[in-house]
Structure formats: C-alpha cells, structure tokens
Design a protein around this motif. Sequence first.
Motif, PDB file in Angstrom:
ATOM      1  N   ALA A  87       0.838  -1.207   0.000  1.00 28.99           N
ATOM      2  CA  ALA A  87       0.000   0.000   0.000  1.00 28.99           C
ATOM      3  C   ALA A  87       0.873   1.259   0.000  1.00 28.99           C
ATOM      4  N   LYS A  88       1.972   1.237   0.758  1.00 26.66           N
ATOM      5  CA  LYS A  88       2.885   2.384   0.788  1.00 26.66           C
ATOM      6  C   LYS A  88       3.536   2.602  -0.568  1.00 26.66           C
ATOM      7  N   ILE A  89       3.887   1.502  -1.236  1.00 23.41           N
ATOM      8  CA  ILE A  89       4.492   1.618  -2.567  1.00 23.41           C
ATOM      9  C   ILE A  89       3.496   2.211  -3.557  1.00 23.41           C
ATOM     10  N   ARG A  90       2.271   1.698  -3.527  1.00 22.75           N
ATOM     11  CA  ARG A  90       1.249   2.209  -4.452  1.00 22.75           C
ATOM     12  C   ARG A  90       0.995   3.697  -4.208  1.00 22.75           C
ATOM     13  N   GLU A  91       0.971   4.085  -2.952  1.00 23.92           N
ATOM     14  CA  GLU A  91       0.736   5.498  -2.629  1.00 23.92           C
ATOM     15  C   GLU A  91       1.862   6.370  -3.184  1.00 23.92           C
ATOM     16  N   THR A  92       3.098   5.911  -3.037  1.00 20.92           N
ATOM     17  CA  THR A  92       4.241   6.679  -3.543  1.00 20.92           C
ATOM     18  C   THR A  92       4.161   6.839  -5.054  1.00 20.92           C
ATOM     19  N   VAL A  93       3.883   5.737  -5.756  1.00 31.74           N
ATOM     20  CA  VAL A  93       3.799   5.799  -7.214  1.00 31.74           C
ATOM     21  C   VAL A  93       2.627   6.675  -7.649  1.00 31.74           C
ATOM     22  N   ASN A  94       1.508   6.568  -6.963  1.00 28.64           N
ATOM     23  CA  ASN A  94       0.325   7.343  -7.328  1.00 28.64           C
ATOM     24  C   ASN A  94       0.534   8.838  -7.167  1.00 28.64           C
ATOM     25  N   VAL A  95       1.274   9.237  -6.122  1.00 33.04           N
ATOM     26  CA  VAL A  95       1.537  10.665  -5.903  1.00 33.04           C
ATOM     27  C   VAL A  95       2.215  11.266  -7.132  1.00 33.04           C
ATOM     28  N   VAL A  96       3.166  10.527  -7.699  1.00 35.90           N
ATOM     29  CA  VAL A  96       3.876  11.016  -8.884  1.00 35.90           C
ATOM     30  C   VAL A  96       3.016  10.843 -10.132  1.00 35.90           C
ATOM     31  N   ARG A  97       2.432   9.669 -10.275  1.00 33.46           N
ATOM     32  CA  ARG A  97       1.684   9.336 -11.494  1.00 33.46           C
ATOM     33  C   ARG A  97       0.456  10.238 -11.685  1.00 33.46           C
ATOM     34  N   ASN A  98      -0.168  10.656 -10.595  1.00 31.04           N
ATOM     35  CA  ASN A  98      -1.395  11.453 -10.690  1.00 31.04           C
ATOM     36  C   ASN A  98      -1.134  12.955 -10.721  1.00 31.04           C
ATOM     37  N   GLU A 135       7.842  -6.173 -11.455  1.00 33.60           N
ATOM     38  CA  GLU A 135       6.681  -6.675 -12.165  1.00 33.60           C
ATOM     39  C   GLU A 135       5.383  -6.255 -11.483  1.00 33.60           C
ATOM     40  N   TYR A 136       5.409  -6.216 -10.165  1.00 32.74           N
ATOM     41  CA  TYR A 136       4.203  -5.788  -9.429  1.00 32.74           C
ATOM     42  C   TYR A 136       3.853  -4.348  -9.802  1.00 32.74           C
ATOM     43  N   ILE A 137       4.843  -3.446  -9.748  1.00 32.38           N
ATOM     44  CA  ILE A 137       4.587  -2.035 -10.054  1.00 32.38           C
ATOM     45  C   ILE A 137       4.207  -1.867 -11.515  1.00 32.38           C
ATOM     46  N   ARG A 138       4.898  -2.570 -12.398  1.00 33.51           N
ATOM     47  CA  ARG A 138       4.641  -2.432 -13.836  1.00 33.51           C
ATOM     48  C   ARG A 138       3.219  -2.826 -14.189  1.00 33.51           C
ATOM     49  N   THR A 139       2.765  -3.949 -13.635  1.00 36.84           N
ATOM     50  CA  THR A 139       1.424  -4.421 -13.972  1.00 36.84           C
ATOM     51  C   THR A 139       0.338  -3.628 -13.249  1.00 36.84           C
ATOM     52  N   GLN A 140       0.613  -3.198 -12.025  1.00 31.73           N
ATOM     53  CA  GLN A 140      -0.375  -2.420 -11.271  1.00 31.73           C
ATOM     54  C   GLN A 140      -0.683  -1.090 -11.954  1.00 31.73           C
ATOM     55  N   PHE A 141       0.340  -0.485 -12.550  1.00 34.08           N
ATOM     56  CA  PHE A 141       0.168   0.864 -13.099  1.00 34.08           C
ATOM     57  C   PHE A 141       0.318   0.904 -14.619  1.00 34.08           C
ATOM     58  N   ASN A 142       0.412  -0.266 -15.243  1.00 33.98           N
ATOM     59  CA  ASN A 142       0.482  -0.343 -16.700  1.00 33.98           C
ATOM     60  C   ASN A 142       1.601   0.550 -17.254  1.00 33.98           C
ATOM     61  N   LEU A 143       2.794   0.383 -16.702  1.00 37.35           N
ATOM     62  CA  LEU A 143       3.945   1.191 -17.099  1.00 37.35           C
ATOM     63  C   LEU A 143       4.816   0.432 -18.084  1.00 37.35           C
ATOM     64  N   SER A 144       5.551   1.183 -18.894  1.00 35.22           N
ATOM     65  CA  SER A 144       6.440   0.578 -19.889  1.00 35.22           C
ATOM     66  C   SER A 144       7.625  -0.106 -19.213  1.00 35.22           C
ATOM     67  N   ASP A 145       7.977  -1.266 -19.732  1.00 34.27           N
ATOM     68  CA  ASP A 145       9.124  -2.001 -19.195  1.00 34.27           C
ATOM     69  C   ASP A 145      10.412  -1.210 -19.354  1.00 34.27           C
ATOM     70  N   LYS A 146      10.456  -0.299 -20.324  1.00 30.43           N
ATOM     71  CA  LYS A 146      11.662   0.483 -20.596  1.00 30.43           C
ATOM     72  C   LYS A 146      11.975   1.482 -19.481  1.00 30.43           C
ATOM     73  N   LEU A 147      10.994   1.796 -18.652  1.00 26.10           N
ATOM     74  CA  LEU A 147      11.218   2.753 -17.571  1.00 26.10           C
ATOM     75  C   LEU A 147      12.038   2.164 -16.420  1.00 26.10           C
ATOM     76  N   PHE A 148      12.116   0.837 -16.343  1.00 26.17           N
ATOM     77  CA  PHE A 148      12.674   0.174 -15.168  1.00 26.17           C
ATOM     78  C   PHE A 148      14.151  -0.170 -15.323  1.00 26.17           C
ATOM     79  N   LYS A 149      14.843  -0.055 -14.194  1.00 28.32           N
ATOM     80  CA  LYS A 149      16.214  -0.549 -14.080  1.00 28.32           C
ATOM     81  C   LYS A 149      16.314  -1.286 -12.745  1.00 28.32           C
ATOM     82  N   VAL A 150      16.743  -2.555 -12.801  1.00 25.98           N
ATOM     83  CA  VAL A 150      16.740  -3.402 -11.608  1.00 25.98           C
ATOM     84  C   VAL A 150      18.160  -3.859 -11.295  1.00 25.98           C
ATOM     85  N   SER A 151      18.524  -3.822 -10.018  1.00 24.51           N
ATOM     86  CA  SER A 151      19.826  -4.318  -9.569  1.00 24.51           C
ATOM     87  C   SER A 151      19.651  -4.960  -8.200  1.00 24.51           C
ATOM     88  N   SER A 152      20.735  -5.533  -7.679  1.00 22.07           N
ATOM     89  CA  SER A 152      20.619  -6.213  -6.382  1.00 22.07           C
ATOM     90  C   SER A 152      21.958  -6.245  -5.663  1.00 22.07           C
TER      91      SER A 152
END
Length: 362
Positions: A87-98, A135-152
């Motif tokens: 829920a915290k992640i969705r809220e953060t993304v929504n603040v920017v996305r909206n 994948e969770y964020i991408r599918t939840q908000f229908n975002l382009s895969d090109k926007l993401f960069k993943v590391s670990s």
Amino acid sequence: MWMDTTYLQLRQILTSCAGSQQYFTVEMNQQIDLEPYEPYVIQPRLAYRIPEKEVKTRNVQGKAYLDFQVNRTEIIPTYRRNTEELAKIRETVNVVRNDKNVEIKGLYIEGFASPDGPYLTNERLAQGRANALKEYIRTQFNLSDKLFKVSSVAEDWEGLTQLIEESDISHKEQILQIIETVGIFDGRESRLMQLAGGVPYRRMVNDMFPQLRRVEYQIDYLVRDYSVKETEEMLSSKPEQLSALEFYLLAENYGLGTEQGITTLETALRIHPTEEATINNAAVAMICTDQWNAARRYLEQLNETPEVLNNLGVIYLYQGELELAEKTFKRAEQFDAGQAVHNLEVVERKREDLKRQERYHR
C-alpha cells in the motif's frame, strides 16, 4: 560638540573722519539652537545573481520490507505485512503518477539480502525479489518495461556495518574488525558465528538481519516549468518542484528587498542548498535582515564572483571593517564595475564621516 553652547554677537566699529573709533557690541542671541550632528548612514548596493535555467528532474525514494516465503521470490500481497508495505508503494507511485505537472522518466529498484546463508542463494533471492517488485509495479500501473532498471546486493554488509555502529551490541569492535578484515568468501560469517559463543551473532540474526532484507526504489520524474503566478501557488504546496530560477523570479516579482521577497529567497536555499546563485541571493536576504555573520559564512564558501565579492564587501562595511571592505570592492571592480564603484564611494564617505564624528566629540 563644543559648538553646542554657541552664542552670537554683532561687534560694530565706527571710525570718524578724525580717526576716532567707537565700539559697540550687540547680543544677537544668548543661545543658538544647533541641529545635532547626524552620522552618515551607509546605503551600499547589494548584488543578486540570476540562477541558470534548469531541466527540473526530481525523484522520490522509498524502502519496502516485503515478506517472502522461505527461498521464494513471488510477492504474495496478503502474506504477513505485505498488505501494508505494498500500500505504501502504491501510494508513492500514485503521488507522482497522478500529478499532471510531472512525467515519470525512470524507476530504479534494488533488492538486498541479509548475509546469513549461502552467497549464491542470497544473490538469487535479492535479484529475484527486486524483479518481483518491478513486475508488481509495472502491472499495477500499466507502465512501460523500458522505464525500469533493476539491480541487487546479494549480502548487505554495508548496511549491517551501519546498524552495528549505531547499536550497543557486545563485542562491537571485534565484529567490525572481522567484517573489515575477513573476506566474504574467506569465512567472515563463520568467524562471526564463533565470536563470544555466538551470542552477538544471534542478536544480529534476530534484530538486524530482518532490516537488511528489503527492496529500495526510486522514481525519477520531470517537472514542467511554471509561470510566476503558478510558482506562487506551488510555493506553499510543492516547493520542491520549483527551480532556483523560478524562486528568484517570484522574489523579484514581490520585490527583492521586501519581506515576501526575502522569505522566498530563504525558502529557495532550503530547496536548493548547493546552488551557488541561490546561496548568494539568500545571503543577500540575510544582509537585509542584519544577519551579517550568517551571510558571511555562506558567501565565504562560494567561488569568487563579482556578486560574492561585492556582498562580502558590504558585510565588512556594515561591520566597520573599512580597509577590508575597500580591498574587497576593488577586487569586485576588477571583474565587473557594477555596484562596487558605488560602494567604494560609500566607503570613502564613511571614512570622512568618521573623521567628522571624531572632531565633534573632542
């Protein structure tokens, strides 16, 4: 001061053709009221600097402490505390996305694992769990895969070191020495497990390792430019979206020396604490409110420019350091005459005024 008790006499001498003289003294006034001497009030000119226009790229960051089943990387939204964390992640993304004023430019996700267990397993879990959040964020908000960069980070020893330094764990110095001197693949973890019968290690497992199993994320976004009117509206709601130039133009619209203008420049410093033009202008605002020492500290950390030198000279002038003020204004004059020429004249007039004051008080 000795003239404060002045009185005026008219002395008249009449000389006849025979050479005789008559003297008359007329008291014109027993006491002349003289205006008290008013010291010269300096009015130096300050130098503002217009910030450069910028491409307004901003970011928001967060951490997610998601719970995963043992040796699994799939996100189960209802598992343990995942409902709240997601829920915290969705809220953060929504603040920017909206926000209609911004455009998302990139999402960076980095997974971390704690040092316990086999390295290759931790490496797989850290990367897999970061990909799962992507994948969770991408599918939840229908975002382009090109926007993401993943590391670990397979084993977050750096994070563990920080937690240990901030804790009161026993054998702290020995733990830190082992981490610093023993390689990951040279038995570092086993050395920690053996230290003091394993007591410190068990505390790390229970209190610190859970804090290391996390996914950090950052959303980069681009903010559009604002008019002066829009800048005024954003000042109270989202000042972080304003550029240094927009702050300056708003302050200029208010009046750079007015209370609103000064407040705007001080707010700009809070949002852009490393931007040299903003630091200079905020220092000018401090000079306007007689915060000379604070302004001096800010200006002395900047590169020498005509504006910085001029404003430092003004501070020295206010603080009575006329020789230093004159030298500084002359250095500013070499770059750009501007306000420095006027301020050199102010220095000279102040010197003359001090001489007059000295005579007055004798």
